[in-house]
Enzyme design. Sequence first.
Site, PDB file in Angstrom:
ATOM      1  N   ARG A  46      45.695  27.119  29.669  1.00  0.00           N
ATOM      2  CA  ARG A  46      44.889  27.506  30.835  1.00  0.00           C
ATOM      3  C   ARG A  46      45.196  26.572  31.998  1.00  0.00           C
ATOM      4  O   ARG A  46      45.306  26.988  33.142  1.00  0.00           O
ATOM      5  CB  ARG A  46      43.389  27.505  30.500  1.00  0.00           C
ATOM      6  CG  ARG A  46      42.508  27.790  31.711  1.00  0.00           C
ATOM      7  CD  ARG A  46      41.089  28.291  31.387  1.00  0.00           C
ATOM      8  NE  ARG A  46      40.528  27.791  30.157  1.00  0.00           N
ATOM      9  CZ  ARG A  46      40.050  26.548  29.989  1.00  0.00           C
ATOM     10  NH1 ARG A  46      40.054  25.683  30.991  1.00  0.00           N
ATOM     11  NH2 ARG A  46      39.566  26.182  28.819  1.00  0.00           N
ATOM     12  N   TYR A  98      41.334  45.515  51.816  1.00  0.00           N
ATOM     13  CA  TYR A  98      41.436  46.199  50.531  1.00  0.00           C
ATOM     14  C   TYR A  98      40.022  46.424  49.965  1.00  0.00           C
ATOM     15  O   TYR A  98      39.189  45.511  49.987  1.00  0.00           O
ATOM     16  CB  TYR A  98      42.283  45.335  49.589  1.00  0.00           C
ATOM     17  CG  TYR A  98      42.352  45.862  48.192  1.00  0.00           C
ATOM     18  CD1 TYR A  98      43.035  47.047  47.924  1.00  0.00           C
ATOM     19  CD2 TYR A  98      41.725  45.209  47.147  1.00  0.00           C
ATOM     20  CE1 TYR A  98      43.090  47.546  46.639  1.00  0.00           C
ATOM     21  CE2 TYR A  98      41.776  45.703  45.857  1.00  0.00           C
ATOM     22  CZ  TYR A  98      42.455  46.871  45.609  1.00  0.00           C
ATOM     23  OH  TYR A  98      42.503  47.364  44.334  1.00  0.00           O
ATOM     24  N   ASP A 170      45.963  38.245  52.864  1.00  0.00           N
ATOM     25  CA  ASP A 170      46.469  39.042  51.751  1.00  0.00           C
ATOM     26  C   ASP A 170      47.806  39.622  52.230  1.00  0.00           C
ATOM     27  O   ASP A 170      47.837  40.479  53.109  1.00  0.00           O
ATOM     28  CB  ASP A 170      45.442  40.149  51.438  1.00  0.00           C
ATOM     29  CG  ASP A 170      45.873  41.036  50.279  1.00  0.00           C
ATOM     30  OD1 ASP A 170      47.082  41.126  49.997  1.00  0.00           O
ATOM     31  OD2 ASP A 170      44.978  41.667  49.663  1.00  0.00           O
ATOM     32  N   LYS A 195      51.937  44.840  42.870  1.00  0.00           N
ATOM     33  CA  LYS A 195      52.576  45.790  43.780  1.00  0.00           C
ATOM     34  C   LYS A 195      54.062  45.452  43.978  1.00  0.00           C
ATOM     35  O   LYS A 195      54.799  45.468  43.028  1.00  0.00           O
ATOM     36  CB  LYS A 195      51.794  45.830  45.094  1.00  0.00           C
ATOM     37  CG  LYS A 195      50.268  45.893  44.923  1.00  0.00           C
ATOM     38  CD  LYS A 195      49.776  47.189  44.271  1.00  0.00           C
ATOM     39  CE  LYS A 195      48.328  47.121  43.805  1.00  0.00           C
ATOM     40  NZ  LYS A 195      47.360  46.740  44.807  1.00  0.00           N
TER      41      LYS A 195
HETATM   42  C1  PLP Z   1      46.059  46.236  44.816  1.00  0.00           C
HETATM   43  C2  PLP Z   1      45.657  45.321  45.883  1.00  0.00           C
HETATM   44  C3  PLP Z   1      44.819  44.225  45.634  1.00  0.00           C
HETATM   45  C4  PLP Z   1      44.217  43.981  44.267  1.00  0.00           C
HETATM   46  O1  PLP Z   1      45.166  43.606  43.325  1.00  0.00           O
HETATM   47  P1  PLP Z   1      45.030  43.901  41.760  1.00  0.00           P
HETATM   48  O2  PLP Z   1      46.297  43.336  41.210  1.00  0.00           O
HETATM   49  O3  PLP Z   1      44.910  45.384  41.600  1.00  0.00           O
HETATM   50  O4  PLP Z   1      43.812  43.193  41.290  1.00  0.00           O
HETATM   51  C5  PLP Z   1      44.529  43.376  46.673  1.00  0.00           C
HETATM   52  N1  PLP Z   1      45.017  43.583  47.907  1.00  0.00           N
HETATM   53  C6  PLP Z   1      45.827  44.616  48.192  1.00  0.00           C
HETATM   54  C7  PLP Z   1      46.329  44.782  49.588  1.00  0.00           C
HETATM   55  C8  PLP Z   1      46.169  45.515  47.206  1.00  0.00           C
HETATM   56  O5  PLP Z   1      46.952  46.556  47.501  1.00  0.00           O
END
Ligand code: PLP
Length: 377
Positions: A46, A98, A170, A195
């Site tokens: 961890r 998001y 983000d 993604k």
């Molecule tokens: C999908 C997404 C998230 C969340 O990520 P997860 O891996 O699904 O928890 C956060 N920000 C954006 C812009 C996203 O497309």
Amino acid sequence: MNIGTKLLHIGNEVDKMTGAVVPPVHYASTYKQTKATDIGPYEYSRGQNPTREILEESIASLENGSHGFAFSSGMAAISSVFMLFAPGDHIVACADIYGGAYRALTGLFNRFDIEVTFVDTTDLSNIEKAIQNNTKAVYLETPSNPLLKITDLKGAAQIARDNNLLSIIDNTFMSPLLQRPVDLGIDIVVHSATKFLAGHSDVLAGLAVVNDEKLAKRLKFVQTSFGAVLGPQDCWLTLRGIKTLKARMKEQEESAIKIAEWLSEDSRVAEVFYPGLPSHPGREIHLEQADGFGAVLGFKVKNKNKALKVMENVKIPVLAVSLGAVESIISYPTTMSHGSVPDDVRKGLGIEDNLIRLSVGLEDVNDLIEDLDENLE
Ligand SMILES: *Cc1c(COP(=O)(O)O)cnc(C)c1O
């Protein structure tokens, strides 16, 4: 080293112990210590795991930061960053973030008295106006999701610095290949590595990067204490995905540009949202801070029924949540990415029932256009 080379050769490189060209997956949860009083570099997975360490080094290097952190999902990364704050703190966030981040802020962190004000950050003065005595951070997404709105990152980072706030972005839509916010003065970069970074719809992963020793210590404390770390197999899948990021992103972006142009000339389409279009209001600012437009676009059709018909009948794009994968993904922000945003708030943001989001994959672009063309009819 340019990023195209870094993708292959920083962290993600030949194993020093064996010469294996692919890093090993270290499944061990714990590590033998030689002295009870003097703990070695690895103690318990961890805290640190050698496979995770490679991924964390890679993302730190790609984002030009000093420290990287891998979490069990994008939301785990985002929520762990929000855990840097304390009751009574206030965050200014961009309005069309998001949906999951919106949900965490308004349904979870509000319970710990962390306040948030959402503003349209395409106008920086809105950030300044929203700053209160207890404001601790500015949280951004650019291009935003799903309307691809652009926020001036340098300007926002400056406002944050002037007011002693952390700036957080983000960077999922761009990936470090196209946008490196640390270079623009941003303090914390987060990713859903699920993604573009991993890219193959086969792993959930989150990453965060900082460029400051003290901040790194604080985030490391959250990571180890809260424990939402990424498992070694998923670290490995993410590392494998990262190697082809440039090839994928460039090809997908080229197709996205063609599709956006084609859609914008089609009378059956009401509006197209893509920073690569000359008509996009944020294009100039975007070009100053990013090296490309990415492979996600939004478009509005005549009405809700038409939108549902297109999404449910296209043969090539998968109707699904997610984006940034090798296969094209078509999604409905109303019920998917922004399903957790109240209807009136969502509509107020312009995320209406006739909006479709398309993440362009690696298929032949002509087939994608033909598929959309048939179903827009
Ligand atoms: C999908 C997404 C998230 C969340 O990520 P997860 O891996 O699904 O928890 C956060 N920000 C954006 C812009 C996203 O497309």
